[in-house]
Design an enzyme around this catalytic site. Structure first.
Site, PDB file in Angstrom:
ATOM      1  N   THR A 180       0.869  -1.185   0.000  1.00 44.07           N
ATOM      2  CA  THR A 180       0.000   0.000   0.000  1.00 44.07           C
ATOM      3  C   THR A 180       0.901   1.228   0.000  1.00 44.07           C
ATOM      4  O   THR A 180       2.037   1.165   0.474  1.00 44.07           O
ATOM      5  CB  THR A 180      -0.917   0.061   1.238  1.00 44.07           C
ATOM      6  OG1 THR A 180      -0.102   0.147   2.385  1.00 44.07           O
ATOM      7  CG2 THR A 180      -1.812  -1.138   1.335  1.00 44.07           C
ATOM      8  N   GLU A 326      -6.038  -3.758   0.390  1.00 41.18           N
ATOM      9  CA  GLU A 326      -6.273  -4.888   1.300  1.00 41.18           C
ATOM     10  C   GLU A 326      -7.489  -5.718   0.919  1.00 41.18           C
ATOM     11  O   GLU A 326      -7.702  -6.794   1.469  1.00 41.18           O
ATOM     12  CB  GLU A 326      -6.477  -4.361   2.730  1.00 41.18           C
ATOM     13  CG  GLU A 326      -5.205  -3.900   3.423  1.00 41.18           C
ATOM     14  CD  GLU A 326      -4.868  -2.439   3.168  1.00 41.18           C
ATOM     15  OE1 GLU A 326      -5.350  -1.899   2.155  1.00 41.18           O
ATOM     16  OE2 GLU A 326      -4.135  -1.851   3.978  1.00 41.18           O
ATOM     17  N   LYS A 436     -13.265  17.769  11.915  1.00 46.50           N
ATOM     18  CA  LYS A 436     -14.049  17.770  13.154  1.00 46.50           C
ATOM     19  C   LYS A 436     -14.254  19.198  13.628  1.00 46.50           C
ATOM     20  O   LYS A 436     -13.365  19.826  14.157  1.00 46.50           O
ATOM     21  CB  LYS A 436     -13.345  16.937  14.220  1.00 46.50           C
ATOM     22  CG  LYS A 436     -13.361  15.475  13.855  1.00 46.50           C
ATOM     23  CD  LYS A 436     -12.959  14.573  15.003  1.00 46.50           C
ATOM     24  CE  LYS A 436     -12.939  13.150  14.498  1.00 46.50           C
ATOM     25  NZ  LYS A 436     -11.597  12.580  14.423  1.00 46.50           N
ATOM     26  N   TRP A 441     -18.763  15.988  12.714  1.00 39.33           N
ATOM     27  CA  TRP A 441     -17.961  15.652  11.541  1.00 39.33           C
ATOM     28  C   TRP A 441     -18.480  16.314  10.277  1.00 39.33           C
ATOM     29  O   TRP A 441     -19.676  16.314  10.004  1.00 39.33           O
ATOM     30  CB  TRP A 441     -17.960  14.134  11.327  1.00 39.33           C
ATOM     31  CG  TRP A 441     -17.131  13.395  12.346  1.00 39.33           C
ATOM     32  CD1 TRP A 441     -16.555  13.922  13.468  1.00 39.33           C
ATOM     33  CD2 TRP A 441     -16.812  12.007  12.334  1.00 39.33           C
ATOM     34  NE1 TRP A 441     -15.886  12.943  14.151  1.00 39.33           N
ATOM     35  CE2 TRP A 441     -16.030  11.762  13.480  1.00 39.33           C
ATOM     36  CE3 TRP A 441     -17.105  10.954  11.464  1.00 39.33           C
ATOM     37  CZ2 TRP A 441     -15.538  10.494  13.791  1.00 39.33           C
ATOM     38  CZ3 TRP A 441     -16.620   9.700  11.778  1.00 39.33           C
ATOM     39  CH2 TRP A 441     -15.829   9.466  12.918  1.00 39.33           C
TER      40      TRP A 441
HETATM   41  P1  ADP Z   1      -4.037   3.897  -0.202  1.00 36.75           P
HETATM   42  O1  ADP Z   1      -4.723   3.499   1.071  1.00 36.75           O
HETATM   43  O2  ADP Z   1      -2.594   3.758  -0.148  1.00 36.75           O
HETATM   44  O3  ADP Z   1      -4.531   5.181  -0.802  1.00 36.75           O
HETATM   45  P2  ADP Z   1      -5.686   2.150  -1.694  1.00 36.75           P
HETATM   46  O4  ADP Z   1      -5.665   2.188  -3.144  1.00 36.75           O
HETATM   47  O5  ADP Z   1      -5.771   0.855  -1.029  1.00 36.75           O
HETATM   48  O6  ADP Z   1      -4.408   2.816  -1.260  1.00 36.75           O
HETATM   49  O7  ADP Z   1      -6.822   3.128  -1.219  1.00 36.75           O
HETATM   50  C1  ADP Z   1      -7.982   2.696  -0.635  1.00 36.75           C
HETATM   51  C2  ADP Z   1      -8.751   3.880  -0.144  1.00 36.75           C
HETATM   52  O8  ADP Z   1      -9.128   4.728  -1.223  1.00 36.75           O
HETATM   53  C3  ADP Z   1     -10.036   3.513   0.523  1.00 36.75           C
HETATM   54  O9  ADP Z   1      -9.822   3.105   1.842  1.00 36.75           O
HETATM   55  C4  ADP Z   1     -10.827   4.806   0.400  1.00 36.75           C
HETATM   56  O10 ADP Z   1     -10.449   5.735   1.391  1.00 36.75           O
HETATM   57  C5  ADP Z   1     -10.374   5.347  -0.926  1.00 36.75           C
HETATM   58  N1  ADP Z   1     -11.349   5.016  -1.957  1.00 36.75           N
HETATM   59  C6  ADP Z   1     -11.334   4.011  -2.833  1.00 36.75           C
HETATM   60  N2  ADP Z   1     -12.387   4.053  -3.655  1.00 36.75           N
HETATM   61  C7  ADP Z   1     -13.121   5.128  -3.292  1.00 36.75           C
HETATM   62  C8  ADP Z   1     -14.336   5.730  -3.758  1.00 36.75           C
HETATM   63  N3  ADP Z   1     -15.014   5.252  -4.780  1.00 36.75           N
HETATM   64  N4  ADP Z   1     -14.771   6.825  -3.104  1.00 36.75           N
HETATM   65  C9  ADP Z   1     -14.104   7.347  -2.069  1.00 36.75           C
HETATM   66  N5  ADP Z   1     -12.954   6.845  -1.594  1.00 36.75           N
HETATM   67  C10 ADP Z   1     -12.467   5.752  -2.198  1.00 36.75           C
END
Ligand code: ADP
Length: 540
Positions: A180, A326, A436, A441
């Site tokens: 990640t 993940e 916040k 929120w």
């Molecule tokens: P990183 O955590 O390193 O950015 P990831 O690609 O695993 O890598 O990112 C996952 C995160 O991206 C999710 O936990 C979420 O916060 C965000 N995410 C993914 N898809 C969406 C979406 N359609 N809308 C909003 N947030 C999203």
């Protein structure tokens, strides 16, 4: 019949039943390259033979620093089906991160695109575990290299046969390793198994997921180094869909349009930033994407303005999806249900910005501070948790005593979400990005989406900044549309009636560019750093 759920089975089946389906890619050294799944699998065989001759043992890690093309696809199958683990690496990471993850993974071989030669040369002496460097090119691609032992891919595999005796691979063994991006702390390695990969690919083909079929032509604009290009290299092979890859030209609107038109692309998948690039190019050039039926948009919240422009100007539907490294990544996809057909336009817009419904194989829930499940009423929001066949239960090389799942086996996503009565989930924020204000929120994503809908705004981000009375208040940061000036008062007025008054940002900052992470998302971390000395106007 207890056949193992392995990538080898995908390769075997796709070779027999979809061997003639095309694989088209832009490569760094050969321009547009055409082959078929049968040819890709034949070359994957040659590659496996070459890796065995290098003395690799089952479970050894083989790294790639490469864009989407046919050679990377050959590595996907050749490495995993031979019992090794493919470690896909994001070349946009900082050099220190690259060194960290390659050392942490103890990679033994590194395959890389020719354009990354200077990068690899610069860090090679910090990579003691790498025994073999292979440049992804034809003969002569490494002739001017400063690396001591470097070979060319075509020479390496050219000596081998196309009928490698693939081993019996355990379905629970690791197939791919992906780190990640590490927005906090060190990057963490997520291991996918053969079984999780097959089940994930199976599920993503379903009608309410990507809805892939043999008549599709798929363009994964999401990189193959990021969560297996959302599993498309496997899902397309199962379905028999033609696959089109943009090589190093992934973020280039002109290239994407040309590929879509020339190859008849019906489905494309990527993060919102690449669609901004494509839509901008279409607007400026007057070109169209006639064959394109749908786009899968995820990785970050997709602004309504992108969905509208795709649908109204080009007849393309967007499927908003959510997932993470993940979770392989498929978590939820937004496709209409029967009751969505009777909605007013405003209600339909409110529905389609949601991230969608769970797909069988990955269950979701939201929990409150006490850990108990919250109602599916579209109002209550809490930590989003996920549990399923392709959700990770630990990180590579992590001490077993560190619990990744809770007592009931749920993985905490770090996202904050609501779920409505029809099961549509909506991300309101990431736990660390939520603003916040006075203990309540505010969703930065919702404010960003609204700002993006303003005609003078090209891109927008919202971060929380310190406020004496409220603790934190939203600051809107915008990149104006080309040739336009942003009027602060008018822009803030745009929010009136669209969100609660106390959600309206306190100020607007105009910038030339919003920083993005290595995976193309807005980097809130960098923005917070850039605006750390920023003070809100005195009266607010
Ligand atoms: P990183 O955590 O390193 O950015 P990831 O690609 O695993 O890598 O990112 C996952 C995160 O991206 C999710 O936990 C979420 O916060 C965000 N995410 C993914 N898809 C969406 C979406 N359609 N809308 C909003 N947030 C999203």
């Amino acid at each position: 019949m207890a056949l193992p759920l392995t990538i080898n089975e995908i390769m075997y089946f796709a070779g027999r039943h979809h061997g003639g389906s095309e694989v088209v890619s832009i490569t760094a050294d050969e321009g547009l390259h055409r082959s078929t799944y049968a040819e890709v699998f034949g070359r994957a065989s040659q590659l496996a033979g070459a890796l065995a001759a290098l003395g690799l043992e089952p479970g050894d890690r083989v790294a790639t620093l490469a864009w989407n093309d046919h050679r990377h696809l050959e590595l996907y199958y050749g490495v995993s089906c031979a019992g090794y683990v493919l470690h896909t690496i994001n070349p946009r990471l900082f050099a220190d991160h690259l060194v960290y993850i390659m050392s942490h993974a103890e990679d033994r071989v590194l395959f890389f695109d020719p354009m990354f030669m200077p990068l690899v040369e610069a860090i090679a002496d910090k990579l003691p575990t790498i025994e073999h460097f292979v440049v992804l090119s034809g003969a002569g691609g490494a002739s001017e290299s400063k690396l001591e032992s470097v070979r060319c891919y075509e020479e390496l595999i050219g000596e081998r046969n196309t009928d490698y005796a693939w081993p019996d691979v355990d379905e629970d063994s690791a197939s791919v390793l992906c780190y990640t991006s590490g927005t906090t702390g060190h990057p963490k390695g997520v291991l996918y198994s053969h079984r999780s990969t097959v089940l994930h690919a199976y599920a993503s083909i379903m009608p309410d997921a990507m809805g892939l079929s043999k008549r599709d032509v798929a363009l994964p604009v999401v990189p193959m180094f990021h969560v297996n290009a959302w599993g498309m290299p496997y899902a397309c092979a199962i379905a028999g869909a033609k696959i089109v890859m943009a090589g190093p030209k992934m973020a280039d609107g002109e290239t994407l349009q040309r590929l879509i038109e020339d190859e008849g692309v019906t489905i494309a998948a990527g993060v919102p930033t690449v669609w901004l690039a494509l839509l901008t190019y279409l607007r400026e050039s007057g070109k169209t994407v006639p064959s394109l039926e749908r786009t899968i948009v995820g990785g970050a919240a997709c602004p309504l303005s992108i969905m509208r422009e795709f649908e109204d100007e080009h007849g393309v539907s967007t499927r908003h999806a959510w997932g993470m490294t993940e979770t392989s990544p498929l978590g939820t996809v937004n496709t209409p249900v029967r009751s969505s057909e009777d909605l007013s336009e405003t209600e339909r817009d409110q529905l389609r910005v949601k991230q969608g419904r769970a797909v069988f194989g990955a269950d979701i829930k939201i929990v409150g501070e006490a850990g108990s499940e919250l109602a599916w009423d579209g109002e209550a929001f809490g930590d989003l948790k996920i549990r399923g066949f392709w959700v990770c239960d630990g990180y590579f090389g992590q001490d077993d005593s560190v619990a990744t799942l809770d007592a009931e086996g749920w993985f905490s996503t770090g996202d904050v979400a609501t779920i409505d009565a029809d099961g549509f989930m909506k991300i309101t924020d990431r736990t660390k990005d939520v603003i916040k204000s006075g203990g309540e929120w505010i969703s930065s994503i919702e404010l960003e989406n609204l700002a993006m809908g303003h005609p003078d705004v090209a891109e927008a981000a919202v971060i929380g900044v310190a406020h004496a009375k409220w603790g934190e208040r939203p600051l809107l940061i915008v990149v104006p549309e080309q040739g336009k000036d942003v009027d602060k008062g008018a822009l803030l007025g745009w929010f009136k009636g669209r969100v609660a008054d106390w959600w309206i940002p306190n100020d607007v900052a105009t910038v030339e560019e919003i920083p993005h992470t290595a995976t193309g998302k807005i980097s809130k971390l960098t923005l917070r750093e850039q605006f750390k000395d920023y003070r809100l106007p005195a009266e607010s």
